[in-house]
Enzyme design. Structure first.
Site, PDB file in Angstrom:
ATOM      1  N   HIS A 452     124.701  84.083 -21.500  1.00  0.00           N
ATOM      2  CA  HIS A 452     125.619  85.026 -20.868  1.00  0.00           C
ATOM      3  C   HIS A 452     125.376  85.161 -19.359  1.00  0.00           C
ATOM      4  O   HIS A 452     126.138  85.865 -18.674  1.00  0.00           O
ATOM      5  CB  HIS A 452     125.497  86.397 -21.533  1.00  0.00           C
ATOM      6  N   ASP A 456     130.925  83.608 -19.793  1.00  0.00           N
ATOM      7  CA  ASP A 456     131.467  84.886 -20.249  1.00  0.00           C
ATOM      8  C   ASP A 456     132.168  84.701 -21.593  1.00  0.00           C
ATOM      9  O   ASP A 456     132.479  83.578 -22.016  1.00  0.00           O
ATOM     10  CB  ASP A 456     132.463  85.436 -19.225  1.00  0.00           C
TER      11      ASP A 456
END
Length: 479
Positions: A452, A456
């Site tokens: 992450h 995204d």
């Protein structure tokens, strides 16, 4: 002169290897290039062939020992007349799985040496201490209690007098003077202490664990005649020593240790997020079922679902290249080639061979590469280059029945795709006129695990959307 067998260097970055198994024993005849022993390195497990024909004269490094490359691990007598020699302890440079040099007997013991606070062996201490002379033994055994008192808090393993005495119901209780002394001081009835030693012997740690954890339970047990019971404690105190739990202790294999190290490292480095999609594999499943027999005869290799998945992965990755990248400091390294790792489950662990430049291969090339790497992985024929340089990984828990899994990223990659089983399930279908119906479809769940820091949720969704569309609308020629 005998021929030396050396620990080979399995790649430029490999400086040591662990001998996991000897396939021959001293005195066995062996042919040149016949598998002689198995090794495990940071990169790969492999079988090492004999450098010459003859008789295995001597094994110098035991199973489980780790040595530097070019270390002599055995010798072969090419005349075939040498007497077999027993295996010697590993050299000073060698270290066992636990990090210490192997010193006596085969290193593939069922259990590693326990901590210093745990008895090192069962039975009498004569098996652990230097042998006494016949003249000295009577004198040593004449005053066992005095010797135990002189030792004070010595471990019960040092107290060699073991005595059996009857407990309630005729049960034989086997223990040592030190254990009985501790039990007497704490008013413990040894008939209610579970022994974990050899043949049910009650050890020092057993009685100490009972004092810390088990004595409260004795209040509800029937009280034997002439036995003093202790009042139950309000709350047991924390244990100050290890609590022995019955069972078997086995050392991790080098591969298992390396997998553990890398998985912990990946979870520490990458903030993992997972996105799950459902893919209708009916079109692909019907195509495979229809052409499988003829296709395999024509191409001489098995037709599985994995090349379909690999091809869809490469296509989606070309639309979203960040999934085929890595993080280097504060920079994102976009890789120019797709080096596709395919996880292979083995009886002794997991390995990830890599298909280099997967974007340049057609469907048949992908299937042949997958089959070749999987077969060589299962027979320990991979080279270090076969398991290095991956930029993205596919793992397939569905091959053993899993609906889907939440895979951990292979560092320094930033994403990993997990594919579940393909199962027939009822699905609501909507036609062009908006009419709904229920149909039986072949469905697969896929999971993208991603870092992450740079990927995204939206990017992961778009990637899986392209992957899903490619499979559900499959139109490529499979050769």
């Amino acid at each position: 002169m005998p021929t030396d067998v050396i620990m080979p260097q399995m790649g430029e970055s490999i400086f040591e290897g662990t001998i996991t198994k000897w396939l021959k024993k001293p005195g066995d005849k062996i042919q040149r290039d016949e598998p002689l022993f198995e090794i495990s390195t940071d990169k790969v497990d492999a079988e090492i062939p004999a450098p010459a024909s003859g008789v295995l004269q001597e094994i110098k490094v035991q199973e489980g020992a780790t040595v530097q490359v070019n270390t002599v691990v055995a010798t072969i007598d090419e005349t075939g007349s040498a007497a077999a020699k027993p295996a010697e302890p590993a050299k000073a440079a060698a270290k066992t799985n636990g990090g210490a040099a192997a010193t006596d007997g085969p290193a593939k013991a069922k259990a590693p040496a326990p901590p210093a606070s745990v008895p090192q062996a069962e039975g009498t201490s004569e098996a652990r201490q230097p042998q006494q002379t016949e003249a000295a033994r009577p004198a040593a055994s004449a005053q066992p209690q005095a010797a135990a008192a002189a030792r004070g808090g010595a471990n019960e393993a040092d107290d060699h007098e073991l005595i059996e005495f009857p407990g309630p119901g005729g049960k034989q209780i086997r223990t040592s003077p030190l254990v009985r002394k501790i039990a007497k001081e704490h008013n413990i009835d040894l008939s209610y202490v579970q022994g974990t030693g050899m043949q049910g012997r009650i050890t020092k740690d057993d009685v100490l664990a009972f004092i810390q954890h088990g004595r409260a339970a004795t209040a509800s047990m029937p009280v034997a005649a002439n036995v003093t019971r202790v009042a139950p404690q309000a709350a047991p105190q924390p244990s100050t020593g290890p609590l022995q739990i019955p069972g078997e202790m086995v050392a991790m294999s080098p591969m298992r240790k390396k997998i553990a190290e890398r998985m912990v490292e990946s979870k520490r480095i990458s903030p993992h997020v997972h996105t799950v999609y459902e893919v209708d594999m009916t079109r692909v499943a019907r195509l495979r079922q229809r052409v499988r027999g003829e296709w395999e005869k024509r191409n001489g290799t098995k037709l599985t679902f994995m090349p379909f998945i690999a091809r869809a992965t490469v296509a989606a990755m070309q639309q979203h290249p960040i999934v085929n990248s890595s993080v280097e400091g504060d920079n994102i390294h976009y890789h120019s080639n797709v080096n596709l790792g395919i996880a292979v489950s083995l009886d002794w662990g997991l390995i990830v061979p890599v298909i280099k430049r997967a974007e340049e291969l057609n469907f048949l090339g992908l299937q042949r590469a997958i089959n070749d790497l999987s077969e060589r992985a299962r027979h320990k024929k991979l080279n270090p280059d076969d398991v290095s340089g991956g930029t993205f990984t596919i793992t397939n828990p569905g091959s053993i029945g899993g609906l889907f899994g939440m895979p951990i990223i292979m560092q320094p990659q930033v994403a990993i795709l997990g594919t579940g089983g393909i199962v027939k399930t009822p699905v609501v279908m909507t036609d062009d006129d908006g009419v709904d119906s229920i149909a039986i479809r072949s469905v697969m769940h896929v999971v993208l695990g991603y870092d992450h820091r740079i990927i995204d949720g939206a990017t992961a969704g778009y990637f899986l959307g392209n992957f899903k569309k490619f499979l559900e609308q499959w139109s490529e020629d499979i050769g």
